[in-house]
Design a protein around this motif. Structure first.
Motif, PDB file in Angstrom:
ATOM      1  N   ALA A 100      -4.847   1.581  -1.175  1.00  0.00           N
ATOM      2  CA  ALA A 100      -5.039   0.574  -0.143  1.00  0.00           C
ATOM      3  C   ALA A 100      -4.396  -0.757  -0.539  1.00  0.00           C
ATOM      4  N   SER A 101      -4.005  -1.541   0.464  1.00  0.00           N
ATOM      5  CA  SER A 101      -3.447  -2.860   0.231  1.00  0.00           C
ATOM      6  C   SER A 101      -4.549  -3.909   0.206  1.00  0.00           C
ATOM      7  N   ASN A 111       0.870  -1.179   0.000  1.00  0.00           N
ATOM      8  CA  ASN A 111       0.000   0.000   0.000  1.00  0.00           C
ATOM      9  C   ASN A 111       0.896   1.214   0.000  1.00  0.00           C
ATOM     10  N   ASN A 115      -5.967   4.522   5.369  1.00  0.00           N
ATOM     11  CA  ASN A 115      -6.467   5.015   4.092  1.00  0.00           C
ATOM     12  C   ASN A 115      -7.900   5.538   4.097  1.00  0.00           C
ATOM     13  N   LYS A 133     -11.184  -4.437   5.974  1.00  0.00           N
ATOM     14  CA  LYS A 133     -12.304  -3.506   5.983  1.00  0.00           C
ATOM     15  C   LYS A 133     -13.620  -4.238   5.745  1.00  0.00           C
ATOM     16  N   TYR A 147      -5.679  -4.588   3.722  1.00  0.00           N
ATOM     17  CA  TYR A 147      -6.587  -3.592   4.271  1.00  0.00           C
ATOM     18  C   TYR A 147      -8.004  -3.768   3.731  1.00  0.00           C
ATOM     19  N   ILE A 148      -8.108  -4.006   2.418  1.00  0.00           N
ATOM     20  CA  ILE A 148      -9.428  -4.174   1.810  1.00  0.00           C
ATOM     21  C   ILE A 148     -10.159  -5.359   2.435  1.00  0.00           C
ATOM     22  N   THR A 172      -3.747   7.995  -1.455  1.00  0.00           N
ATOM     23  CA  THR A 172      -3.482   6.742  -0.772  1.00  0.00           C
ATOM     24  C   THR A 172      -3.998   5.582  -1.612  1.00  0.00           C
ATOM     25  N   HIS A 175       1.142   5.811   0.389  1.00  0.00           N
ATOM     26  CA  HIS A 175       0.553   7.090   0.753  1.00  0.00           C
ATOM     27  C   HIS A 175       1.517   8.198   0.383  1.00  0.00           C
TER      28      HIS A 175
END
Length: 258
Positions: A41-42, A30, A67, A49, A45-46, A39, A32
Motif C-alpha cells: 500500500a501507498s 504502491n 489493496n 483508509k 492509501y493508508i 500488494t 501490485h
C-alpha cells in the motif's frame, strides 16, 4: 489517481516483470504483483483508509478499494439484493468500449461499469460471481488494474466467471486467466463467427481468483468442465502462467485438456 511508473521483478515470487509500481498524487508509491498477488500500500492509501473510518460506507471512494486482500473472502456472506441495487444505482451496463470490450459483451456477462463523477472516465469495472448459478458477489477491477474490495463472495467457492451463462456442456470450452481476458476472447470469437455467417457460441470462462491459485476453484467445478469434449487452456505464457497451466491440467478431467 495513481500513475503507472514501471514494471519490475517481484521479490516474493521471482517473476521478472509482473510487479507494477504506481505513484500517487502525493508522490508515494504502491505496487501490485499480477503473478503472486502481493500488494504494497501507498502512504496516500493508508491515510485515506484511516480517514474513511469516519465516513459513511457509501462515501468510500473507488481509490479506497486499493489493496484490500482477497483473504477477507473467507467467511463472507453472499451479496444481498440491497447491495446489488446500490451497486446498480452508481454503475451502468454501458462501458464506453473500455479496453476494447463492447456493450453487447458486457451485457452478456452482466458486467457493470462505474464512472468518475468529475472526469467522466471509467473508474472501475464490476464482474458478477456466482454459486450454483446464483449471484454471490461482485469483484471490482479499479482502473487501471487493481483488484480488491469485493462485495459478497467472489473467491474459490464460486463458479468460474461466466459459467452461469453456459449451463450445459458441448464440444469446446475455453479457459483463460482473467475476467477481462474472458470478455475479450468471447468477443473475438463471436466477431469471427459472425464474419462467417455462423450461429455459434463458444463458452469462455475464467477463474475469479487469478491464474496462479485457481486449481482449487477448477476442481470444485470439475463436473461442469467434464460436460465438455475439449477444454482449451489459454493462460499467459510467462513463467507464472505456464506453472498455473500445469496445475490446471492436474485439476481438470484427464484426456480432455488442450
Amino acid at each position: 489517481m495513481s500513475v503507472l511508473l514501471r514494471h519490475e521483478g517481484c521479490d516474493s515470487c521471482g517473476s521478472s516483470d509482473a510487479k507494477a509500481v504506481y505513484q500517487d498524487e502525493d508522490g508515494s508509491e504502491n505496487s501490485h504483483c499480477f503473478s503472486c498477488g502481493k500488494t504494497v500500500a501507498s502512504k496516500e492509501y493508508i491515510e485515506a483508509k484511516n480517514a474513511s473510518k469516519t465516513k459513511s460506507k457509501r462515501k468510500v471512494q473507488t481509490k479506497d478499494l486499493l489493496n484490500m486482500s482477497e483473504d477477507k473472502q473467507k467467511g463472507k456472506l453472499a451479496v444481498t439484493p440491497e447491495q446489488t441495487e446500490e451497486l446498480k444505482s452508481r454503475t451502468s451496463l454501458k462501458g464506453s468500449n473500455y479496453r476494447g470490450i463492447n456493450d453487447a459483451t458486457l451485457k452478456a456477462f452482466g458486467v457493470r461499469t462505474e464512472y468518475d463523477e468529475e472526469s467522466g472516465e471509467v473508474s472501475a469495472v464490476y464482474y458478477p460471481c456466482t454459486e450454483d448459478g446464483e449471484l454471490s458477489g461482485w469483484k471490482p477491477r479499479v482502473h487501471p488494474k487493481i483488484f480488491g474490495g469485493s462485495i459478497g463472495r467472489t473467491g474459490a467457492t464460486c463458479e468460474m466467471f461466466g459459467q452461469f451463462k453456459f449451463k450445459t456442456g458441448g464440444k469446446f470450452v475455453l479457459l483463460v486467466g482473467g475476467e477481462h481476458d474472458g470478455l475479450a476472447a468471447y468477443q473475438m470469437l463471436q466477431n469471427y463467427y459472425k464474419s462467417k455467417g455462423w450461429e455459434y457460441e463458444t463458452p469462455v470462462v475464467s477463474p475469479s481468483v487469478g491464474e496462479t491459485g485457481c486449481a482449487k476453484q477448477l476442481a470444485k467445478n470439475y463436473t461442469w468442465f467434464d460436460s465438455f469434449d475439449r477444454i482449451v487452456v489459454g493462460f499467459d505464457q510467462d513463467e507464472a502462467g505456464i506453472e498455473a497451466t500445469e496445475k490446471a491440467i492436474a485439476a481438470l478431467p484427464k484426456g480432455k485438456v488442450f
